[in-house]
Motif scaffolding. Sequence first.
Motif, short mmCIF file in Angstrom:
data_model
loop_
_atom_site.label_atom_id
_atom_site.label_comp_id
_atom_site.label_asym_id
_atom_site.label_seq_id
_atom_site.Cartn_x
_atom_site.Cartn_y
_atom_site.Cartn_z
N SER A 173 -66.70 -18.15 13.31
CA SER A 173 -65.28 -18.48 13.38
C SER A 173 -64.45 -17.29 13.85
CB SER A 173 -64.79 -18.97 12.01
OG SER A 173 -64.96 -17.95 11.04
N ILE A 174 -64.88 -16.06 13.47
CA ILE A 174 -64.18 -14.87 13.95
C ILE A 174 -64.35 -14.73 15.45
CG2 ILE A 174 -64.07 -12.35 13.82
CD1 ILE A 174 -62.85 -13.72 11.45
N LYS A 175 -65.59 -15.03 15.92
CA LYS A 175 -65.82 -14.95 17.36
C LYS A 175 -65.00 -16.01 18.10
CE LYS A 175 -70.53 -13.04 17.09
NZ LYS A 175 -71.94 -13.29 17.40
N GLN A 176 -64.89 -17.18 17.51
CA GLN A 176 -64.07 -18.21 18.14
C GLN A 176 -62.61 -17.76 18.25
OE1 GLN A 176 -64.68 -21.72 15.83
NE2 GLN A 176 -66.70 -22.18 16.74
N VAL A 177 -62.14 -17.05 17.21
CA VAL A 177 -60.77 -16.53 17.26
C VAL A 177 -60.63 -15.55 18.42
CG1 VAL A 177 -59.06 -15.13 16.05
CG2 VAL A 177 -60.30 -16.90 14.82
N LYS A 178 -61.67 -14.70 18.61
CA LYS A 178 -61.65 -13.73 19.71
C LYS A 178 -61.64 -14.45 21.05
CE LYS A 178 -62.16 -9.81 21.91
NZ LYS A 178 -61.00 -8.95 22.13
N LEU A 179 -62.48 -15.51 21.17
CA LEU A 179 -62.54 -16.25 22.42
C LEU A 179 -61.19 -16.92 22.72
CD1 LEU A 179 -66.07 -17.92 22.15
CD2 LEU A 179 -65.39 -16.04 23.66
N VAL A 180 -60.57 -17.50 21.70
CA VAL A 180 -59.26 -18.13 21.89
C VAL A 180 -58.23 -17.12 22.35
CG1 VAL A 180 -57.37 -19.34 20.73
CG2 VAL A 180 -59.73 -20.01 20.29
N ALA A 181 -58.29 -15.89 21.77
CA ALA A 181 -57.35 -14.85 22.16
C ALA A 181 -57.57 -14.45 23.62
CB ALA A 181 -57.49 -13.65 21.24
N ASP A 182 -58.85 -14.34 24.03
CA ASP A 182 -59.13 -13.96 25.41
C ASP A 182 -58.66 -15.05 26.37
OD1 ASP A 182 -60.24 -11.64 24.47
OD2 ASP A 182 -62.31 -12.42 24.48
N GLU A 183 -58.94 -16.33 26.03
CA GLU A 183 -58.50 -17.42 26.89
C GLU A 183 -56.97 -17.48 26.98
OE1 GLU A 183 -60.24 -20.83 25.21
OE2 GLU A 183 -62.27 -20.44 25.96
N THR A 184 -56.34 -17.20 25.88
CA THR A 184 -54.87 -17.23 25.89
C THR A 184 -54.31 -16.09 26.72
OG1 THR A 184 -54.87 -18.19 23.66
CG2 THR A 184 -52.81 -17.20 24.42
N ARG A 185 -54.93 -14.95 26.61
CA ARG A 185 -54.46 -13.80 27.38
C ARG A 185 -54.68 -14.01 28.87
NH1 ARG A 185 -57.11 -10.48 24.90
NH2 ARG A 185 -55.50 -9.74 23.44
N GLN A 186 -55.82 -14.63 29.25
CA GLN A 186 -56.13 -14.85 30.66
C GLN A 186 -55.40 -16.07 31.23
OE1 GLN A 186 -60.39 -15.11 30.86
NE2 GLN A 186 -60.71 -13.01 30.08
N GLY A 187 -54.89 -16.91 30.36
CA GLY A 187 -54.17 -18.09 30.81
C GLY A 187 -55.05 -19.21 31.30
N VAL A 188 -56.34 -19.19 30.96
CA VAL A 188 -57.26 -20.25 31.37
C VAL A 188 -57.21 -21.38 30.36
CG1 VAL A 188 -58.74 -18.64 32.60
CG2 VAL A 188 -59.16 -19.12 30.19
N GLN A 189 -57.96 -22.45 30.64
CA GLN A 189 -58.00 -23.58 29.74
C GLN A 189 -58.66 -23.19 28.43
OE1 GLN A 189 -59.94 -26.96 31.39
NE2 GLN A 189 -59.28 -28.35 29.75
N GLN A 190 -58.01 -23.51 27.34
CA GLN A 190 -58.48 -23.08 26.01
C GLN A 190 -59.50 -24.09 25.49
OE1 GLN A 190 -54.96 -22.69 23.68
NE2 GLN A 190 -54.23 -20.86 24.77
N ASN A 191 -60.71 -23.99 26.00
CA ASN A 191 -61.77 -24.91 25.57
C ASN A 191 -62.19 -24.66 24.14
OD1 ASN A 191 -61.88 -26.13 28.12
ND2 ASN A 191 -63.25 -24.52 28.91
#
Length: 624
Positions: free
Chosen positions: A468-486
């Motif tokens: 779940s911590i890794k998922q939080v990191k992935l969501v942060a990266d996707e949000t920062r890059q502006g890509v689709q938040q899968n």
Amino acid sequence: MEPEVVVESNLDWPESLEEVEVECAGSSYINWELYRSEKVDFLHWSKFHDGIEKDTDVTEVADATSTKKKERNLLKYSSAKLSKLTYYQLLGDAPMHSTSEDIKRAYHKACLKYHPDKTGRGEEDEVFLKVKAAFETLSDIKKRKAYDSTMDFDERIPPAPPAGGVEFAEFKSTYAAVFERNLRFHVKYDPERQQKGAQENGSNNASGSKNGGKKKNKRKSQPQNSTKDAQSPDGGYDTMAPPNFGEDDSPLEQVHKFYDFWTHFESWRDFTLKATELTEHNVDAADSREEKRWMAKEIDRKARALKREEMARINLLVERSMAADPRLRRERQREKQEREDRERQRKLEAETKEREERERQEREKKQRQEEEAKAKEMKTQQKLSKEKEKKQLRKTKQLFRKLVMASFSSGDGASDNGAGASAVWEGSLEAMNDDVELLCSKLTFVEISSLNNSLQQSGNGDLASLDSIKQVKLVADETRQGVQQNTLKAIQEREALRAEADRKKEEAKKEKKAEAKSWSTEELSALAKGVKKYPPGGANRWDTIALFVNNLCHGSRTKEECIEKYNQLASQSSPPGENKPNTSNVPASNGTQIDSDSSDSWTAEQDQQLQAGLAKFPATMEKK
């Protein structure tokens, strides 16, 4: 002593008595006239007269001898009496509306009688001068109009009518004669107009006799006052045909026509002679042309003023007659009633309209107030909702920071592979805070709540799992890059499935609980047996009863459910006003009776013993 004479009153005779002319009448006057004219002898009425008795009717002889009209002898008149005669009387009592030919014949007859050559009284004879002046005035049409206008005429008009009005008979007797009298000066009876008509008729008769009577017959086919002459200058009603006064039941159209005629009354009356007398100007005695012109202007100005007074008198007569006319009074009353009805209807419509407008304004005001209240309430609710959302979002963000910080600070987190949560950010607290703040600033309340649920449900307490911590990191990266938040979508879908499963599980629990709440016949029978078997006073009585019911029916009833059901059954069977529940004859749900032993209830003796024990052993005593 001589008697004293007392004067009761003095008769103040005037120094000069007015001389008046009295018309003689009566049988004695007729007899004297007959004797004076030598129609009868002196003894005609006496008893000595042969052939006629004394009591013979006087009127018979008078009718027989009065065929010849008495002629006026002006030579026997005094100067004062001559001055009181009219010009028509001076010319042998000629009719007032005589034609010019009639006036000439009357003058010729008077000259044969009063000419100085006949009387021998000289050229300055007063009688002949009077006759001559009468002919000069009456032969000139303008002078005759002025003279006729100044002759004795009753110009009086009736007074103002009373407020209550009068009957039509009295009204007609008062006003009809006045209108008839004033009709004398209507233009239809203008002497100048009549003279012109007579001259036209004479010329037509003369020309008709020359032409075989053709024009005469044509003239007879047309009335003297043709329709063209009878119309007013503006083409209105016929002013030359005086309408009838009418009766009480005459149509209103005829009544209005009568008053319209008199409202537009045209008078031929000429006040030149009277104005000359009032101004005391003699145009013939003027010394110069300028003085003569000035006198003529003054006389004309005075004549116009008198004519205005005459028309004002006629108008006043018409006004008073219209005010007193019962026919017009009825019409005015009807019109007044109609006006009052229209005014009443108008006021009613205005009041209705005003009331409707007021009600509409009140409705609009009330509706506006309600809308404002709703808008205000909605605004308040929105404000509270926003504040609540802000507060929830703030708490959700705080919880998110807390969960991530707790997992980051724990070193290895709740992981089984030995890799710590801090390794996700390579031990950089600043990088972790940047990701957390980025997600807090970019994600919505629902998205952050999904992350919190994922962190809480995947870990142990405040420590989240490494995944779940890794998922939080992935969501942060996707949000920062502006890509689709899968990743975030996957978390949300997983949370939605978990929420649906929890909902279904909760519904199953509720259904099971609802099914468990219903008591079967066996359970009711077991409850009745338990209540009878375990009477009140024992320790843990209802726990024992619940265990007894569950053992018999293989159920999971608690003591609270047993107590609730027992009280329900007791309230249905006990009489009103009884505080203690009676378990005897308690009806079951299937209609059977739940019997209880009568020994379960306390007797009076037992109650007295209980009271005595409580008094002997108070609650303040030591337990031992």
